[in-house]
Design a protein around this motif. Structure first.
Motif, PDB file in Angstrom:
ATOM      1  N   ALA A 117       0.832  -1.204   0.000  1.00 28.96           N
ATOM      2  CA  ALA A 117       0.000   0.000   0.000  1.00 28.96           C
ATOM      3  C   ALA A 117       0.867   1.255   0.000  1.00 28.96           C
ATOM      4  CB  ALA A 117      -0.925  -0.007   1.213  1.00 28.96           C
ATOM      5  N   TYR A 134      -6.839   1.270  -7.958  1.00 29.28           N
ATOM      6  CA  TYR A 134      -7.014   0.601  -6.664  1.00 29.28           C
ATOM      7  C   TYR A 134      -8.250   1.117  -5.921  1.00 29.28           C
ATOM      8  CZ  TYR A 134      -2.334  -1.117  -7.578  1.00 29.28           C
ATOM      9  OH  TYR A 134      -1.245  -1.737  -8.154  1.00 29.28           O
ATOM     10  N   LYS A 137      -8.770   5.755  -3.933  1.00 29.51           N
ATOM     11  CA  LYS A 137      -8.472   6.270  -2.595  1.00 29.51           C
ATOM     12  C   LYS A 137      -7.268   5.523  -2.042  1.00 29.51           C
ATOM     13  CE  LYS A 137     -10.735   6.909   1.919  1.00 29.51           C
ATOM     14  NZ  LYS A 137     -11.987   6.629   2.692  1.00 29.51           N
ATOM     15  N   SER A 138      -6.382   6.257  -1.389  1.00 30.22           N
ATOM     16  CA  SER A 138      -5.201   5.618  -0.813  1.00 30.22           C
ATOM     17  C   SER A 138      -5.589   4.411   0.030  1.00 30.22           C
ATOM     18  CB  SER A 138      -4.429   6.617   0.055  1.00 30.22           C
ATOM     19  OG  SER A 138      -3.427   5.951   0.808  1.00 30.22           O
ATOM     20  N   LEU A 139      -4.895   3.317  -0.174  1.00 32.87           N
ATOM     21  CA  LEU A 139      -5.181   2.109   0.607  1.00 32.87           C
ATOM     22  C   LEU A 139      -4.896   2.338   2.086  1.00 32.87           C
ATOM     23  CD1 LEU A 139      -3.634  -0.544  -1.828  1.00 32.87           C
ATOM     24  CD2 LEU A 139      -6.054   0.015  -1.530  1.00 32.87           C
ATOM     25  N   HIS A 140      -4.014   3.283   2.396  1.00 35.04           N
ATOM     26  CA  HIS A 140      -3.697   3.594   3.791  1.00 35.04           C
ATOM     27  C   HIS A 140      -4.800   4.407   4.463  1.00 35.04           C
ATOM     28  CE1 HIS A 140       0.143   1.789   4.363  1.00 35.04           C
ATOM     29  NE2 HIS A 140       0.764   2.492   3.440  1.00 35.04           N
ATOM     30  N   GLN A 142      -7.938   3.752   4.333  1.00 40.17           N
ATOM     31  CA  GLN A 142      -9.071   2.853   4.540  1.00 40.17           C
ATOM     32  C   GLN A 142      -8.702   1.879   5.639  1.00 40.17           C
ATOM     33  OE1 GLN A 142     -10.712   1.311   0.694  1.00 40.17           O
ATOM     34  NE2 GLN A 142      -8.982   2.406  -0.213  1.00 40.17           N
ATOM     35  N   HIS A 144      -8.037  -1.794   7.255  1.00 38.82           N
ATOM     36  CA  HIS A 144      -7.284  -2.902   6.663  1.00 38.82           C
ATOM     37  C   HIS A 144      -8.191  -3.752   5.777  1.00 38.82           C
ATOM     38  CE1 HIS A 144      -4.023  -5.554   6.098  1.00 38.82           C
ATOM     39  NE2 HIS A 144      -4.376  -6.479   6.965  1.00 38.82           N
ATOM     40  N   GLU A 146     -11.121  -2.878   4.394  1.00 38.54           N
ATOM     41  CA  GLU A 146     -11.610  -2.114   3.244  1.00 38.54           C
ATOM     42  C   GLU A 146     -10.548  -2.016   2.156  1.00 38.54           C
ATOM     43  OE1 GLU A 146     -14.771   1.058   5.214  1.00 38.54           O
ATOM     44  OE2 GLU A 146     -12.622   1.468   5.315  1.00 38.54           O
ATOM     45  N   SER A 147      -9.304  -1.783   2.559  1.00 37.44           N
ATOM     46  CA  SER A 147      -8.239  -1.651   1.561  1.00 37.44           C
ATOM     47  C   SER A 147      -7.980  -2.968   0.842  1.00 37.44           C
ATOM     48  CB  SER A 147      -6.957  -1.135   2.222  1.00 37.44           C
ATOM     49  OG  SER A 147      -6.511  -2.016   3.234  1.00 37.44           O
ATOM     50  N   SER A 150     -10.934  -3.384  -1.501  1.00 41.35           N
ATOM     51  CA  SER A 150     -10.889  -2.406  -2.584  1.00 41.35           C
ATOM     52  C   SER A 150      -9.896  -2.822  -3.654  1.00 41.35           C
ATOM     53  CB  SER A 150     -10.516  -1.033  -2.027  1.00 41.35           C
ATOM     54  OG  SER A 150     -10.438  -0.071  -3.060  1.00 41.35           O
TER      55      SER A 150
END
Length: 247
Positions: A117, A134, A137-140, A142, A144, A146-147, A150
């Motif tokens: 991420a 991805y 939205k930044s995976l960070h 969200q 854990h 949700e990322s 996503s």
């Protein structure tokens, strides 16, 4: 060789046993590897299951790295590294590929997802808009779970080879069922999966092969896997199991 086997991205793997100097050293001393000769992959989904420390993730990692994926995850184009901890097993396996090449691919591993991420965010600064692949939205930014979800829903596009190491790690049971539905969508888009999992939900795909690691690696039916048997026993006999566990 039938047409379906010929068209799948990965047909099988072989361990080059004669090139291994000693089966007394890690990771070759693991039962799963010591007794490994070859694995034939299902054209849709191949599951590798087993207890913690059995060697299943080590085998999966070797397949991914031998194919060209970054050891810590991502696409073949990812080259970040936070800590060099992968084994050298990939040097001792031979992959037998089909005639088709995937248009997409991803190696997803739960234990290094944070590093992946971070790398996506760094690449997005150099390549604006990359994060849109991805989910936008930044995976960070969200949770854990949700990322994880996503990435799986947005980044995987089909016609791909997807190698997943414990994808259920951050997901609720309902999200695991949604993931199984998404896997089916991607299989219908000519994708092939190789998955290590502990989840009876994730491993429930009907048209698949399951290899279970114990003292050796054996192909088993879903209902005979230890993961399924233990979960079924616990749910059907919760009070009794709790009494035994807390005695």
């Amino acid at each position: 060789m039938d047409l379906l086997e010929c068209n799948q991205y990965l047909r099988s793997m072989e361990l080059k046993r004669k090139d291994i100097e000693s089966f007394d050293k890690y990771p070759y001393c693991l039962y799963a590897i010591k007794n490994l000769y070859s694995l034939k992959f299902h054209p849709k989904i191949t599951y590798i299951v087993g207890e913690n420390g059995s060697g299943k993730s080590t085998i999966l990692e070797s397949i991914a790295v031998a194919y060209g994926f970054n050891p810590e995850g991502g696409t073949i184009n990812f080259n970040f590294s936070s800590m060099d901890t992968h084994s050298e097993l990939h040097n001792y396996i031979k992959l037998i590929k089909g005639v088709r090449k995937p248009k997409d691919g991803f190696f997803l591993r739960a234990e290094s997802f944070y590093n992946l991420a971070t790398n996506v965010d760094e690449l997005d600064r150099d390549i604006p808009g990359l994060v849109n692949y991805y989910g936008g939205k930044s995976l960070h930014k969200q949770s854990h779970g949700e990322s994880f979800f996503s990435l799986f829903m947005n980044r995987f596009s089909g016609n791909g080879l997807y190698i997943l190491d414990e994808p259920e790690a951050a997901l609720s049971p309902s999200r695991q069922m949604s993931m199984l539905a998404r896997i089916h969508e991607l299989v219908n888009k000519k994708s092939q999966f190789i998955i290590v999992t502990h989840s009876p939900i994730i491993m429930a795909y009907p048209d698949a092969v399951i290899y279970e690691i114990k003292d050796t690696i054996n192909e088993v039916k879903y209902e005979y896997t230890e993961n399924y048997q233990i979960m079924k026993s616990f749910i059907n006999n919760k009070d009794k199991m709790i009494r035994i566990l807390m005695n």
